[in-house]
Design an enzyme around this catalytic site. Structure first.
Site, PDB file in Angstrom:
ATOM      1  N   HIS A 134       1.512  10.123   9.433  1.00  0.00           N
ATOM      2  CA  HIS A 134       2.493  10.887  10.256  1.00  0.00           C
ATOM      3  C   HIS A 134       3.870  10.431   9.838  1.00  0.00           C
ATOM      4  CE1 HIS A 134      -0.498  11.951  13.344  1.00  0.00           C
ATOM      5  NE2 HIS A 134      -1.056  10.753  13.390  1.00  0.00           N
ATOM      6  N   ARG A 201      -0.361  -8.048  -0.095  1.00  0.00           N
ATOM      7  CA  ARG A 201       0.318  -8.585  -1.381  1.00  0.00           C
ATOM      8  C   ARG A 201      -0.693  -9.024  -2.295  1.00  0.00           C
ATOM      9  NH1 ARG A 201       1.463 -13.869  -1.274  1.00  0.00           N
ATOM     10  NH2 ARG A 201       1.072 -15.086   0.524  1.00  0.00           N
TER      11      ARG A 201
END
Length: 285
Positions: A134, A201
């Site tokens: 979105h 990460r």
């Protein structure tokens, strides 16, 4: 007084339970989708040995979905190509899934634009992969009414995607990557990496020069040698400390000397020696 048990009702209940379980197993077998028995679904391609378990999740845009061979698609897995059903998406496939891919129960793969999953990838349950997100550029317009952004997603071969992970638009994941459970991945992930967190990460990576950094905390699993029987494996569970020490001495005696290449330790001959040592432990019939 204790209530008298109704034996007849209990017998009827057990019979009904068995009938329900047998009937549901038949429904699952019959309702599963394969290349030989596709039902109402007409995928652009579906390889040999691939199966979609029943009950199915939402599936549409099948002509633009290509499934490789020997894939396992779990129950309630959603596979979609395009924003909605009955769109013409052009001549090329939108969702490509390679050979030997496993999609865990309840996972979603939403391909409004190109999504590619390499061969031999394993997905835990409830993984969400999407090429659409979105947008919220206009602060005065409801977010659900704003036109979404789309970016291709690519997942390299040999990856493991943990339970509940989310792969966002634009993600490009290399080969043999581990995505930890619950991780949220976007952007580029290098080959042979472990990623975790939200946003994800790199927490560990392998390179030819340095190996795994940071180093692995546990030794790599050792494959079972060729020719080892189930009885021999069961015998290992009953070993005492003396037998373990004896096996360790035998391993030390058969280790390659200074003039031998260490690579011979993994050869069929070495595996045969290990199997022979295990044979000594097999219980007598």
């Amino acid at each position: 007084m204790p209530k008298r048990k109704n034996t007849f009702s209990s017998w009827r209940r057990r019979l009904a339970q068995r009938a329900v379980h047998a009937g549901w197993a038949w429904v699952q077998r019959t309702g599963s989708v394969t290349a030989e028995h596709p039902g109402r679904l007409r995928f652009g391609a579906m390889g040999t040995g691939t199966r979609l378990a029943f009950p199915l999740g939402t599936v549409f845009g099948e002509p633009w979905i290509h499934l490789g061979s020997h894939c396992i698609v779990g129950e309630q897995v959603t596979l979609t190509a395009g924003l909605m059903p009955d769109l013409d998406l052009g001549p090329e496939p939108i969702l490509r899934i390679g050979d030997g891919v496993v999609l865990g129960r309840g996972s979603h793969v939403i391909a409004d634009t190109t999504v590619t999953i390499g061969s031999d990838c394993y997905f835990g349950p409830y993984v969400y992969v999407t090429s659409t997100n979105h947008s919220y550029d206009d602060p005065h317009e409801p977010i659900g009414r704003q036109w979404p952004r789309m970016e291709p997603v690519e997942i390299g071969p040999g990856c493991w995607i943990g339970t509940g992970a989310v792969i966002l638009p634009g993600a490009r994941i290399g080969r043999n990557v581990v995505v930890a459970a619950g991780a949220v991945v976007r952007g580029e992930v290098p080959d042979h990496a472990v990623v975790a967190g939200a946003p994800a990460r790199v927490v560990r990576r392998w390179t030819p020069d340095e190996g795994w950094q940071p180093p692995l905390r546990t030794p790599a699993p050792v494959p079972i040698p060729d020719g080892v029987t189930p009885d021999q494996l069961l015998a290992l569970a009953d070993l005492d400390e003396e037998a373990v020490a004896r096996l360790a001495e035998l391993d030390a005696e058969s280790a390659p000397g200074p003039g031998c290449g260490a690579e011979t330790a993994g050869t069929p001959a070495a595996s045969g020696q290990a199997g022979q040592r295990l044979a000594e432990l097999e219980p007598e019939s």
